[in-house]
Design an enzyme around this catalytic site. Sequence first.
Site, PDB file in Angstrom:
ATOM      1  N   ALA A   1       0.820  -1.073  -0.036  1.00  0.00           N
ATOM      2  CA  ALA A   1      -0.127  -0.143  -0.158  1.00  0.00           C
ATOM      3  C   ALA A   1       0.930   1.193   0.051  1.00  0.00           C
ATOM      4  CB  ALA A   1      -0.916  -0.042   1.229  1.00  0.00           C
TER       5      ALA A   1
ATOM      6  N   GLU B   1      -0.743  -9.241  -0.734  1.00  0.00           N
ATOM      7  CA  GLU B   1      -1.962  -9.663  -0.395  1.00  0.00           C
ATOM      8  C   GLU B   1      -3.051  -9.589  -1.539  1.00  0.00           C
ATOM      9  OE1 GLU B   1      -1.969  -6.137   2.493  1.00  0.00           O
ATOM     10  OE2 GLU B   1      -2.479  -7.520   4.052  1.00  0.00           O
TER      11      GLU B   1
ATOM     12  N   GLU C   1       4.376  -5.131   7.116  1.00  0.00           N
ATOM     13  CA  GLU C   1       3.856  -3.677   7.783  1.00  0.00           C
ATOM     14  C   GLU C   1       4.425  -3.602   9.064  1.00  0.00           C
ATOM     15  OE1 GLU C   1       2.420  -6.270   6.226  1.00  0.00           O
ATOM     16  OE2 GLU C   1       0.857  -5.458   4.738  1.00  0.00           O
TER      17      GLU C   1
ATOM     18  N   GLY D   1       0.594  -4.977   0.976  1.00  0.00           N
ATOM     19  CA  GLY D   1      -0.481  -5.134   0.003  1.00  0.00           C
ATOM     20  C   GLY D   1      -0.307  -5.543  -1.420  1.00  0.00           C
TER      21      GLY D   1
HETATM   22  N1  CAA Z   1       4.540   3.065  -0.691  1.00  0.00           N
HETATM   23  C1  CAA Z   1       4.946   4.586  -1.287  1.00  0.00           C
HETATM   24  N2  CAA Z   1       6.185   4.239  -1.952  1.00  0.00           N
HETATM   25  C2  CAA Z   1       7.086   3.477  -2.085  1.00  0.00           C
HETATM   26  C3  CAA Z   1       6.396   2.047  -1.502  1.00  0.00           C
HETATM   27  C4  CAA Z   1       5.360   2.005  -0.884  1.00  0.00           C
HETATM   28  N3  CAA Z   1       4.943   0.916  -0.046  1.00  0.00           N
HETATM   29  N4  CAA Z   1       7.352   1.078  -1.837  1.00  0.00           N
HETATM   30  C5  CAA Z   1       8.367   1.974  -2.552  1.00  0.00           C
HETATM   31  N5  CAA Z   1       7.897   3.187  -2.817  1.00  0.00           N
HETATM   32  C6  CAA Z   1       8.797   3.993  -3.583  1.00  0.00           C
HETATM   33  C7  CAA Z   1      10.033   4.784  -2.550  1.00  0.00           C
HETATM   34  O1  CAA Z   1       9.601   5.447  -1.540  1.00  0.00           O
HETATM   35  C8  CAA Z   1      10.812   5.143  -3.756  1.00  0.00           C
HETATM   36  O2  CAA Z   1      10.332   6.494  -3.787  1.00  0.00           O
HETATM   37  P1  CAA Z   1      11.392   7.734  -3.807  1.00  0.00           P
HETATM   38  O3  CAA Z   1      12.107   7.400  -5.168  1.00  0.00           O
HETATM   39  O4  CAA Z   1      10.569   8.828  -4.347  1.00  0.00           O
HETATM   40  O5  CAA Z   1      12.148   7.691  -2.871  1.00  0.00           O
HETATM   41  C9  CAA Z   1      10.486   4.338  -4.766  1.00  0.00           C
HETATM   42  O6  CAA Z   1       9.391   3.729  -4.677  1.00  0.00           O
HETATM   43  C10 CAA Z   1      11.568   3.400  -5.039  1.00  0.00           C
HETATM   44  O7  CAA Z   1      11.657   2.476  -3.963  1.00  0.00           O
HETATM   45  P2  CAA Z   1      13.233   2.372  -3.030  1.00  0.00           P
HETATM   46  O8  CAA Z   1      14.373   3.478  -3.305  1.00  0.00           O
HETATM   47  O9  CAA Z   1      13.109   1.891  -1.607  1.00  0.00           O
HETATM   48  O10 CAA Z   1      13.633   1.074  -4.029  1.00  0.00           O
HETATM   49  P3  CAA Z   1      14.728  -0.074  -3.269  1.00  0.00           P
HETATM   50  O11 CAA Z   1      15.014  -1.031  -4.524  1.00  0.00           O
HETATM   51  O12 CAA Z   1      15.893   0.450  -2.575  1.00  0.00           O
HETATM   52  O13 CAA Z   1      13.903  -0.880  -2.279  1.00  0.00           O
HETATM   53  C11 CAA Z   1      12.021  -2.201  -1.343  1.00  0.00           C
HETATM   54  C12 CAA Z   1      12.629  -1.817  -2.639  1.00  0.00           C
HETATM   55  C13 CAA Z   1      12.645  -2.967  -0.414  1.00  0.00           C
HETATM   56  C14 CAA Z   1      10.547  -2.949  -1.944  1.00  0.00           C
HETATM   57  C15 CAA Z   1      11.454  -0.943  -0.512  1.00  0.00           C
HETATM   58  O14 CAA Z   1      11.069  -0.095  -1.386  1.00  0.00           O
HETATM   59  C16 CAA Z   1      10.510  -1.051   0.529  1.00  0.00           C
HETATM   60  O15 CAA Z   1      10.790  -1.464   1.317  1.00  0.00           O
HETATM   61  N6  CAA Z   1       9.110  -0.792   0.129  1.00  0.00           N
HETATM   62  C17 CAA Z   1       8.103  -0.720   1.438  1.00  0.00           C
HETATM   63  C18 CAA Z   1       7.516  -2.231   1.474  1.00  0.00           C
HETATM   64  C19 CAA Z   1       6.469  -1.974   2.415  1.00  0.00           C
HETATM   65  O16 CAA Z   1       6.859  -1.692   3.521  1.00  0.00           O
HETATM   66  N7  CAA Z   1       5.341  -2.554   2.081  1.00  0.00           N
HETATM   67  C20 CAA Z   1       4.074  -2.485   3.119  1.00  0.00           C
HETATM   68  C21 CAA Z   1       3.476  -1.173   2.984  1.00  0.00           C
HETATM   69  S1  CAA Z   1       1.962  -0.992   4.171  1.00  0.00           S
HETATM   70  C22 CAA Z   1       0.876  -2.059   3.274  1.00  0.00           C
HETATM   71  O17 CAA Z   1       1.068  -2.837   2.531  1.00  0.00           O
HETATM   72  C23 CAA Z   1      -0.464  -2.053   4.150  1.00  0.00           C
HETATM   73  C24 CAA Z   1      -1.274  -3.487   4.081  1.00  0.00           C
HETATM   74  O18 CAA Z   1      -1.488  -4.385   4.430  1.00  0.00           O
HETATM   75  C25 CAA Z   1      -1.898  -3.268   2.646  1.00  0.00           C
END
Ligand code: CAA
Length: 258
Positions: A66, A112, A132, A109
């Site tokens: 998400a 999911e 999360e 998400g």
């Molecule tokens: N939401 C918003 N933006 C996101 C995102 C997310 N879930 N995941 C990645 N992005 C964005 C980053 O912020 C980044 O944007 P900027 O260039 O503007 O900084 C861009 O995508 C590229 O991401 P990274 O630079 O982080 O890429 P990476 O290759 O270094 O890492 C990754 C990849 C490990 C997937 C890392 O992006 C990450 O950990 N993302 C978040 C994963 C996460 O926590 N997901 C759970 C979200 S909460 C949820 O999903 C609730 C639910 O139950 C529905």
Amino acid sequence: NMHYETIIAEKKGRVGLITLNRPKALNAINRQLTQEVLDAATAFETDPDIGCIVITGSEKAFAAGADIKEMQDRSFIDMYGADWFADWERLPRLRKPTIAAVAGFALGGGCELAMMCDFILAADTARFGQPEIKLGVMPGMGGSQRLTRLIGRAKAMEMCLTGRMMDAAEAERAGLVSRVVPAAELLADAMTTAETIASMSLPAAMMVKEAVNRADEVDLAEGLRFERRLFHSTFALEDQKEGMAAFVEKRPAVFKNR
Ligand code: CAA
């Protein structure tokens, strides 16, 4: 009429293909993407020329969860009041078969959303996780429930409590995905699989989906009775006559109700 900003929706033969397309955010699921996926899926569901739906992402990410930036400043009443994520209940309720073709990250998400589909085909690059907890929250689009049903309590609990990622091989061993294929072949394999399903009798395929899903909801005796009644009802289809005649006549079946 199929113009979207955060996804690409295409008809390829009898398959409806939805490609998540927010590359700069690793396909993070915001409200617009949610509405567009649900609108496209609903359009395919009601399109008589479509028999199967495939949802995929990019090479790098199916979806990284998400959209954290969209949620970050919201309050409890914002989330509860909007019943955030409840719209997603529409996706598993589709009656046509759905396949998730997952390469790269399927996190939060994203994982999911993949699990809402009827099955997941994974590229060898796929990585699944429910991170999360690392954000101080917990799964909200079905992770704690569907992951537990799919891979069992021990692994689901560990995944959701630690937020660690699972690679494609472990996901296949655990029963999260139906098959793992080389990344370069993922989309072609998913489309071939979907075309195969779409060439079957659509009502039969819909009944298979309904019956397998029923297994999550009712006890065995009730599920077996439900299955048997659906099986009986397939004898009301021309497709049953065609399928069985084709077998006996040693020729491919050509189903009418597709
Ligand atoms: N939401 C918003 N933006 C996101 C995102 C997310 N879930 N995941 C990645 N992005 C964005 C980053 O912020 C980044 O944007 P900027 O260039 O503007 O900084 C861009 O995508 C590229 O991401 P990274 O630079 O982080 O890429 P990476 O290759 O270094 O890492 C990754 C990849 C490990 C997937 C890392 O992006 C990450 O950990 N993302 C978040 C994963 C996460 O926590 N997901 C759970 C979200 S909460 C949820 O999903 C609730 C639910 O139950 C529905």
